[in-house]
Enzyme design. Structure first.
Site, PDB file in Angstrom:
ATOM      1  N   THR A 202      17.744  38.773  21.149  1.00  0.00           N
ATOM      2  CA  THR A 202      16.706  37.819  21.548  1.00  0.00           C
ATOM      3  C   THR A 202      15.471  38.514  22.119  1.00  0.00           C
ATOM      4  OG1 THR A 202      18.401  36.197  21.991  1.00  0.00           O
ATOM      5  CG2 THR A 202      16.275  35.810  23.030  1.00  0.00           C
TER       6      THR A 202
ATOM      7  N   THR B  29      22.624  39.442  28.070  1.00  0.00           N
ATOM      8  CA  THR B  29      23.841  39.400  28.884  1.00  0.00           C
ATOM      9  C   THR B  29      24.302  40.840  29.096  1.00  0.00           C
ATOM     10  OG1 THR B  29      24.390  37.339  27.781  1.00  0.00           O
ATOM     11  CG2 THR B  29      26.141  38.371  29.060  1.00  0.00           C
TER      12      THR B  29
ATOM     13  N   ARG C   2      46.578  12.476  44.187  1.00  0.00           N
ATOM     14  CA  ARG C   2      45.666  11.464  44.700  1.00  0.00           C
ATOM     15  C   ARG C   2      46.224  10.060  44.472  1.00  0.00           C
ATOM     16  NH1 ARG C   2      41.597   9.862  48.009  1.00  0.00           N
ATOM     17  NH2 ARG C   2      40.050   8.561  46.950  1.00  0.00           N
TER      18      ARG C   2
ATOM     19  N   GLU D  37      24.649  32.802  22.155  1.00  0.00           N
ATOM     20  CA  GLU D  37      25.231  33.274  20.889  1.00  0.00           C
ATOM     21  C   GLU D  37      24.924  32.319  19.741  1.00  0.00           C
ATOM     22  OE1 GLU D  37      28.961  35.312  20.618  1.00  0.00           O
ATOM     23  OE2 GLU D  37      28.890  35.910  22.718  1.00  0.00           O
TER      24      GLU D  37
END
Lengths: 255, 388
Positions: free
Chosen positions: B126, B158, B269, B364
């Site tokens: 990129t 990245t 819960r 990606e």
């Protein structure tokens, strides 16, 4: 010299639920794992072994036992021996000790046998002392911080009056306390190689170890299983520190 | 047909899961807060072979194939998406382009250290003006004597801040552009003219560092060309196919984590006098999550099987990434709904999971690009060629 480690494959507690009301254990997924404190025994063996020692992992049983042995090989055990036989399904501690005695005699030069001090299933803590008795070797129970000095093994172990440093002549049998060390992870590449290797585990039958009919006959029989009585809930003490101390002293006095 | 994992893959998953539960889970919150992965964890992962799972053992890899790599990504992302992203960018796209097309000498030079985690890889495609339009890259490589000189910029890389070796796509022939005139270079961080921008401030994946990379006449010896001069775009597209498969595997783990958290919570819960597990509205959400994750899991591991068996997998890889990122986002969103206000709380890991998952639909290759990839494969099967 060999350092033997006895491994047991036990049901992974994540795979079953215990239902007290139904008085039953429900197996949701049959999955096995190495008994956790046996993994501590294996770690102790791997860290004690010198260049000239071989760590030999040993197990009795079928597929889950073989899998436990492969894991041990991947963690670093030099050899793995499986004693496989259908009759061993009903083996009690006496039979297991007899089989292991034959196995120790079959290998030469074993200086130390290690096993976990606690077992996740029945936890009878019988195999270690029985094996030591039939081999006529010394036995240390629930050991921490094992060290080998020449011809002796030293360890910290609980005694009725607290922890002591004990020393025993080799060869010896030592059961290793749970959580007494941090078992290593098996490196991924070793897992891949060991699981692909058909010869990673050597298989024996009771016949090649010259086990007799008497050796294979259990001395105990299971007549039934039941749950231990439910524990009474604890009591919460409340009040100022002084009052708490007084209340606590009262509780202790009553015991 | 045989849908069982091989014994070595089962054993590998068990070890990885144990590692993730023992070492990653207790640190995952701190990774997000501090914005970095503990170097000790990186070292441990290196010694266990995590950084070279799919690569052959002759190069120091684990030799566990794409299936093993998918297992790794699923398990890592189930517990710590930041760590998974570092490892995924390193293996799946960084080192992978070298592994797929690099010369044996270049592989011997870098792969052993990359597999051991002693060096970290990144994949630089990129640019400020080239994202989805990957063919629009402008970073220039000019040949002078026995070296190329790289000049330009890469963005949103990245592992950029931590990478030691960066697989960089550059234009070697402007007349041909990306198609026939682009080449991949292995660039080392220490080389003169190479500099790293500030880490980006992101919505999620805080522990996975991302940055801009500057190339100011960076001299790269000819030997560091990865694959053939001019065919870099092909190398990168092949690499992305592999990366998308493992990204799909990561989303299986992300979705699975959401389902597991929900299953724990609905038992604990109680509302209206009984655990919310007994409410049909809750059950429907659980069932939808489980069904989608299971379908995704089947797709991902079948695609891994295609890779490991040398069969074409471009279309399936796009599907893994497309469906995976959407399913994971949906599952985490449902899990958040099931947890109510607690799901929205920073004290619960779901809030982090929700932030971490969103990028899956973007990086990606955006999901829009995935749809184009899938459609052009589909149409090619019936004789229609789509020009991007």
């Amino acid at each position: 010299m060999n350092i033997l480690v006895i491994l047991r494959a036990v049901q992974d507690p994540n795979g079953f639920t215990v239902n007290r009301r139904a008085q039953k254990v429900f197996v949701n997924r049959e999955q096995f794992m190495i008994n956790p404190s046996d993994k501590n025994a294996l770690e102790a063996a791997l860290s004690l072994a010198t260049e000239s020692d071989t760590v030999v992992a040993v197990a009795l049983g079928d597929a889950p036992a073989e899998d436990a042995l492969r894991q041990a090989r991947a963690m670093g055990a030099g050899r793995a021996l499986l004693v496989r036989d259908a009759t061993l399904k009903n083996a009690d501690a006496t039979v297991v000790a007899a089989a292991l005695r034959h196995l120790v005699n079959h290998l030469d030069e074993t200086k130390l046998v290690l096993l976990g001090a606690e077992v996740l299933d029945a936890d009878l803590a019988q195999v270690g002392p029985r094996l030591a008795a039939v081999l006529d070797w010394p036995f240390i129970e629930a050991a921490h911080q094992l060290e080998i000095h020449g011809s002796t093994v030293a360890a910290i172990a609980p005694q009725p009056d607290g922890f002591h440093k004990l020393e025993a002549d080799l060869p010896a049998v030592v059961s290793v306390a749970p959580d007494s060390n941090q078992p290593r992870y098996a490196p991924g590449a070793k897992i891949i190689n060991v699981y692909k290797d058909k010869h990673a585990v050597e298989t024996h039958t009771p016949a090649d170890l010259q086990l007799t009919e008497a050796d294979l006959t259990p001395t105990t029989e299971v007549r039934g299983e039941s749950f231990p009585p439910e524990r009474e809930p604890g009591k919460r003490l409340e009040g100022s520190p002084d009052e708490l101390a007084r209340q606590l002293a009262e509780v202790i006095r009553k015991i | 047909m045989d849908f069982t994992f091989s014994p070595e893959h089962v054993a590998l998953r068990r070890m990885i899961r144990e590692f993730c539960e023992e070492e990653l889970r207790p640190r995952a919150k701190e990774v997000d807060r501090a914005g970095r992965v503990d170097p000790e964890v990186m070292r441990m992962m290196g010694s266990l072979g995590f950084f070279g799972v799919p690569f052959a053992q002759v190069y120091g890899g684990m030799g566990a194939g794409e299936t093993g790599y998918c297992i790794l990504m699923e398990e890592l992302n189930r517990v710590c998406p930041s760590t998974a992203t570092i490892v995924g960018a390193h293996i799946g796209i960084g080192a992978m382009s070298l592994y797929l097309d690099g010369s044996p000498e270049l592989k011997r030079k870098y792969l052993p250290d990359l597999c051991a985690g002693k060096k970290i890889a990144a994949f630089a495609l990129t640019e400020p003006n080239a994202g989805s339009d990957a063919a629009g890259i402008q970073l220039r490589a000019t040949l002078e004597g026995d070296s190329y000189f790289l000049d330009g910029q890469k963005m949103w890389i990245t592992n950029g801040p931590i990478a030691d070796v960066v697989m960089t796509l550059a234009i070697t022939d402007p007349a041909l552009g990306a198609r026939g005139g682009a080449t991949v270079f292995a660039v080392e961080r220490e080389w003169k003219g190479y500099s790293i921008g500030k880490p980006e401030k992101k919505m999620g994946l805080h522990g996975s560092p991302t940055s801009l990379l500057n190339f100011d006449e960076v001299r790269v010896p000819k030997e560091n060309v990865v694959g053939q001069v001019g065919l870099g775009f092909v190398t990168f597209m092949k690499t992305l196919d592999v990366g998308r498969t493992s990204l799909g595997a990561a989303t299986v783990g992300g979705g699975q984590a959401a389902l597991e958290a929900s299953l724990r919570w609905v038992k604990a819960r109680s509302q209206f006098g009984r655990p919310i597990a007994h409410m049909q509205s809750i059950q429907f959400m659980l069932a939808d999550m489980a069904a989608e994750i299971e379908a995704l899991r089947s797709l991902v591991y079948r695609t891994a099987w295609l890779v490991d068996n040398g069969k074409p997998f471009t279309k399936e890889a796009g599907m893994c990434k497309l469906l995976g990122s959407e399913i994971a986002s949906r599952c985490i969103d449902r899990a958040l709904q099931i947890h109510g206000a607690l799901g929205f709380s920073r004290d619960f890991p779901l809030e982090r999971g929700w932030r971490d998952a969103r990028i899956g639909e973007i990086f990606e290759g955006t999901n829009e690009i995935q749809r184009i990839v899938i459609a052009s494969e589909l149409l090619q099967e019936v004789g229609v060629r789509i020009r991007p």
